[in-house]
Design a protein around this motif. Structure first.
Motif, PDB file in Angstrom:
ATOM      1  N   UNK A 239       0.830  -1.205   0.000  1.00 23.11           N
ATOM      2  CA  UNK A 239       0.000   0.000   0.000  1.00 23.11           C
ATOM      3  C   UNK A 239       0.864   1.253   0.000  1.00 23.11           C
ATOM      4  N   UNK A 240       1.909   1.255   0.817  1.00 26.90           N
ATOM      5  CA  UNK A 240       2.818   2.392   0.856  1.00 26.90           C
ATOM      6  C   UNK A 240       3.475   2.605  -0.498  1.00 26.90           C
ATOM      7  N   UNK A 241       3.934   1.525  -1.111  1.00 24.79           N
ATOM      8  CA  UNK A 241       4.587   1.610  -2.421  1.00 24.79           C
ATOM      9  C   UNK A 241       3.625   2.174  -3.472  1.00 24.79           C
ATOM     10  N   UNK A 242       2.413   1.626  -3.527  1.00 20.83           N
ATOM     11  CA  UNK A 242       1.447   2.078  -4.513  1.00 20.83           C
ATOM     12  C   UNK A 242       1.128   3.562  -4.364  1.00 20.83           C
ATOM     13  N   UNK A 243       0.896   3.985  -3.133  1.00 20.59           N
ATOM     14  CA  UNK A 243       0.494   5.373  -2.912  1.00 20.59           C
ATOM     15  C   UNK A 243       1.618   6.357  -3.148  1.00 20.59           C
ATOM     16  N   UNK A 244       2.851   5.898  -3.008  1.00 22.97           N
ATOM     17  CA  UNK A 244       3.989   6.753  -3.342  1.00 22.97           C
ATOM     18  C   UNK A 244       4.145   6.907  -4.854  1.00 22.97           C
ATOM     19  N   UNK A 245       3.798   5.841  -5.583  1.00 24.25           N
ATOM     20  CA  UNK A 245       4.017   5.837  -7.031  1.00 24.25           C
ATOM     21  C   UNK A 245       2.858   6.426  -7.825  1.00 24.25           C
ATOM     22  N   UNK A 246       1.636   6.301  -7.312  1.00 21.23           N
ATOM     23  CA  UNK A 246       0.475   6.707  -8.090  1.00 21.23           C
ATOM     24  C   UNK A 246       0.423   8.216  -8.286  1.00 21.23           C
ATOM     25  N   UNK A 247       0.076   8.617  -9.507  1.00 19.35           N
ATOM     26  CA  UNK A 247      -0.151  10.028  -9.824  1.00 19.35           C
ATOM     27  C   UNK A 247      -1.093  10.095 -11.017  1.00 19.35           C
ATOM     28  N   UNK A 248      -1.290  11.259 -11.571  1.00 17.63           N
ATOM     29  CA  UNK A 248      -2.273  11.413 -12.646  1.00 17.63           C
ATOM     30  C   UNK A 248      -1.864  10.689 -13.926  1.00 17.63           C
ATOM     31  N   UNK A 249      -0.602  10.300 -14.034  1.00 17.99           N
ATOM     32  CA  UNK A 249      -0.126   9.564 -15.210  1.00 17.99           C
ATOM     33  C   UNK A 249      -0.062   8.054 -14.974  1.00 17.99           C
ATOM     34  N   UNK A 250      -0.418   7.618 -13.788  1.00 14.78           N
ATOM     35  CA  UNK A 250      -0.374   6.194 -13.447  1.00 14.78           C
ATOM     36  C   UNK A 250      -1.722   5.808 -12.851  1.00 14.78           C
ATOM     37  N   UNK A 251      -2.482   5.012 -13.610  1.00 16.81           N
ATOM     38  CA  UNK A 251      -3.878   4.731 -13.296  1.00 16.81           C
ATOM     39  C   UNK A 251      -4.089   3.230 -13.071  1.00 16.81           C
ATOM     40  N   UNK A 252      -4.916   2.911 -12.084  1.00 10.96           N
ATOM     41  CA  UNK A 252      -5.363   1.541 -11.866  1.00 10.96           C
ATOM     42  C   UNK A 252      -6.734   1.371 -12.513  1.00 10.96           C
TER      43      UNK A 252
ATOM     44  N   UNK B  38      -9.709  -0.519   0.190  1.00  7.92           N
ATOM     45  CA  UNK B  38      -9.568  -1.063   1.543  1.00  7.92           C
ATOM     46  C   UNK B  38      -8.135  -1.471   1.842  1.00  7.92           C
ATOM     47  N   UNK B  39      -7.488  -2.136   0.880  1.00 11.27           N
ATOM     48  CA  UNK B  39      -6.195  -2.756   1.157  1.00 11.27           C
ATOM     49  C   UNK B  39      -4.995  -2.051   0.537  1.00 11.27           C
ATOM     50  N   UNK B  40      -5.189  -1.328  -0.579  1.00  9.89           N
ATOM     51  CA  UNK B  40      -4.023  -0.855  -1.301  1.00  9.89           C
ATOM     52  C   UNK B  40      -3.966   0.645  -1.531  1.00  9.89           C
ATOM     53  N   UNK B  41      -5.078   1.302  -1.731  1.00  7.21           N
ATOM     54  CA  UNK B  41      -5.049   2.685  -2.188  1.00  7.21           C
ATOM     55  C   UNK B  41      -5.707   3.589  -1.150  1.00  7.21           C
ATOM     56  N   UNK B  42      -5.022   4.638  -0.761  1.00  9.54           N
ATOM     57  CA  UNK B  42      -5.586   5.563   0.218  1.00  9.54           C
ATOM     58  C   UNK B  42      -6.680   6.400  -0.418  1.00  9.54           C
ATOM     59  N   UNK B  43      -7.529   6.979   0.421  1.00 10.13           N
ATOM     60  CA  UNK B  43      -8.631   7.786  -0.072  1.00 10.13           C
ATOM     61  C   UNK B  43      -8.191   8.944  -0.939  1.00 10.13           C
ATOM     62  N   UNK B  44      -7.020   9.492  -0.648  1.00 12.18           N
ATOM     63  CA  UNK B  44      -6.508  10.622  -1.422  1.00 12.18           C
ATOM     64  C   UNK B  44      -6.199  10.235  -2.868  1.00 12.18           C
ATOM     65  N   UNK B  45      -5.987   8.940  -3.103  1.00  8.49           N
ATOM     66  CA  UNK B  45      -5.621   8.466  -4.439  1.00  8.49           C
ATOM     67  C   UNK B  45      -6.802   7.811  -5.164  1.00  8.49           C
ATOM     68  N   UNK B  46      -8.012   7.961  -4.643  1.00 10.06           N
ATOM     69  CA  UNK B  46      -9.164   7.275  -5.215  1.00 10.06           C
ATOM     70  C   UNK B  46      -9.422   7.667  -6.664  1.00 10.06           C
ATOM     71  N   UNK B  47      -9.031   8.903  -7.040  1.00  7.90           N
ATOM     72  CA  UNK B  47      -9.234   9.338  -8.418  1.00  7.90           C
ATOM     73  C   UNK B  47      -8.266   8.676  -9.388  1.00  7.90           C
ATOM     74  N   UNK B  48      -7.348   7.846  -8.858  1.00  6.75           N
ATOM     75  CA  UNK B  48      -6.425   7.102  -9.721  1.00  6.75           C
ATOM     76  C   UNK B  48      -6.975   5.732 -10.102  1.00  6.75           C
ATOM     77  N   UNK B  49      -8.209   5.408  -9.669  1.00  6.54           N
ATOM     78  CA  UNK B  49      -8.824   4.121  -9.980  1.00  6.54           C
ATOM     79  C   UNK B  49     -10.004   4.325 -10.919  1.00  6.54           C
TER      80      UNK B  49
END
Length: 383
Positions: free
Chosen positions: A142-155, A168-179
């Motif tokens: 989760x820490x790794x994913x949230x450090x790497x995710x940005x507007x150019x990296x989408x799940x 729940x397990x991998x992406x923090x609420x702040x990064x929800x727009x990356x999904x």
């Protein structure tokens, strides 16, 4: 096209199942979008069908080491698999210099190391993370994913339920727009017209398609099948499961042991699944886990009423009481009741089948999926 976008596709798929179907869909989709495509594959993925498709589309292929051999268990776990990802793919990345990397897989965490590459990135999940005994391991991921995710990296995931699990397990609420959620689609050939399943029925077939493995719930499937057969002695019934898997031979032996091999059939992998859908009366899938369920969507497209579990993303496809019925995945009696209800009522089967077909056309057609995919790729590549 002078500025043709270059995409490096890194897919995980086996000889059968949803990840393979999605890979085949991507080959076709990329051709329609006129992208410049390179693909990494392991030798085990290159069966005759895949070879033929790759020859047709003329994509560049790189053969990579098979993760499933040798240190496969060791490499399954994060962060150890990061080193494998980087060492395996980075030389190809340097040679291709892609505008975007696309990973499509069914194993959460596989090829996650490619997030470190300085390039636009899509990570397509066909499953979802579940509660793991090694909670610390999930925290690192989760820490790794949230450090790497940005507007150019989408799940990208295939259901709202899968998105919820990722949150729940991998992406923090702040990064929800990356999904992004983009549902699986049924093939165009699935939307056939003119099949009258209620006319002169000699055999009532209840169909299941999928891997014969624990999370598809084959032991319960057999128990339900046996109870329905016993309760409907005057009805010519066949319960058919098409697919390979680690429990296939064990299930065949169990069927032989109870003496119902004429009525309960595990028939292995079948290439012509359209024929199976067209000859069936009901679709049945009691999965314990399911991100979305391509086979269920295909069954709906063929006009089959569906009886499924309410696990994962299945209720996003099958609307209980409208396009079929859903039951808790361990409730044998619920499945038996709903299957018999459909077997006994031609009008109800037809009504639910038509409702399911309309829902599939509206939400799960290739046209809908392609429109959403095109919008996502265009928005990323034009940034």
């Amino acid at each position: 096209m002078c500025n043709m976008s270059k995409i490096l596709l890194v897919p995980e798929f086996s000889s059968f199942g949803g990840t393979r179907s999605y890979f085949i869909y991507l080959l076709k989709f990329y051709s329609s979008q006129n992208y410049d495509i390179a693909i990494t594959l392991s030798k085990y993925q290159l069966d005759n069908e895949i070879k033929s498709l790759l020859k047709h589309y003329k994509y560049r292929i790189y053969i990579i080491r098979e993760r499933r051999t040798g240190l496969k268990r060791f490499l399954r776990y994060f962060p150890l698999n990061l080193f494998f990802d980087i060492l395996t793919i980075f030389p190809i990345y340097l040679k291709e210099k892609p505008d975007m990397i696309v990973v499509s897989n069914g194993t959460p965490g596989m090829f996650m190391g490619l997030l470190l590459f300085p390039v636009k990135f899509l990570y397509i999940f066909h499953t979802y993370p579940i509660n793991h005994k090694i909670i610390g391991l999930i925290s690192i991921q989760k820490l790794f994913l949230n450090l790497c995710m940005n507007t150019n990296k989408i799940l990208v995931t295939v259901s709202e339920y899968s998105k919820k699990q990722l949150m729940t397990f991998w992406v923090s609420g702040k990064k929800s727009n990356s999904i992004r959620v983009i549902y699986n689609s049924a093939k165009k050939t699935s939307f056939v017209e003119g099949i009258n399943r209620n006319k002169n029925i000699n055999v009532y077939r209840v169909l299941t398609i999928g891997h014969v493995t624990w999370y598809k719930n084959p032991k319960l499937w057999m128990e339900v099948s046996q109870k329905v057969i016993i309760q409907k002695p005057n009805m010519h019934l066949e319960f058919i499961w098409a697919g390979e898997g680690d429990l296939l031979e064990e299930c065949k032996d169990l069927v032989d042991h109870i003496g119902l091999e004429e009525s309960i059939k595990f028939i292995g992998y079948q290439e012509n699944v359209d024929s199976l859908y067209n000859k069936s009366t009901i679709y049945f899938q009691p999965s314990l886990l399911e991100s979305h369920g391509i086979s269920v969507v295909e069954a709906m497209a063929h006009g089959l009423p569906c009886v499924t579990s309410d696990a994962g993303g299945l209720p996003e496809s099958v609307v209980n009481g409208e396009t079929g019925f859903t039951c808790p995945p361990h409730d044998v009696e619920c499945f038996v009741l709903e299957i018999i209800k459909l077997l006994d009522d031609d009008i109800l089967r037809e009504k639910m089948g038509k409702s399911g077909k309309l829902r599939a056309e509206t939400l799960f057609s290739e046209e809908v999926q392609e429109k959403q995919m095109t919008s996502l790729y265009t928005s990323l590549l034009q940034k």
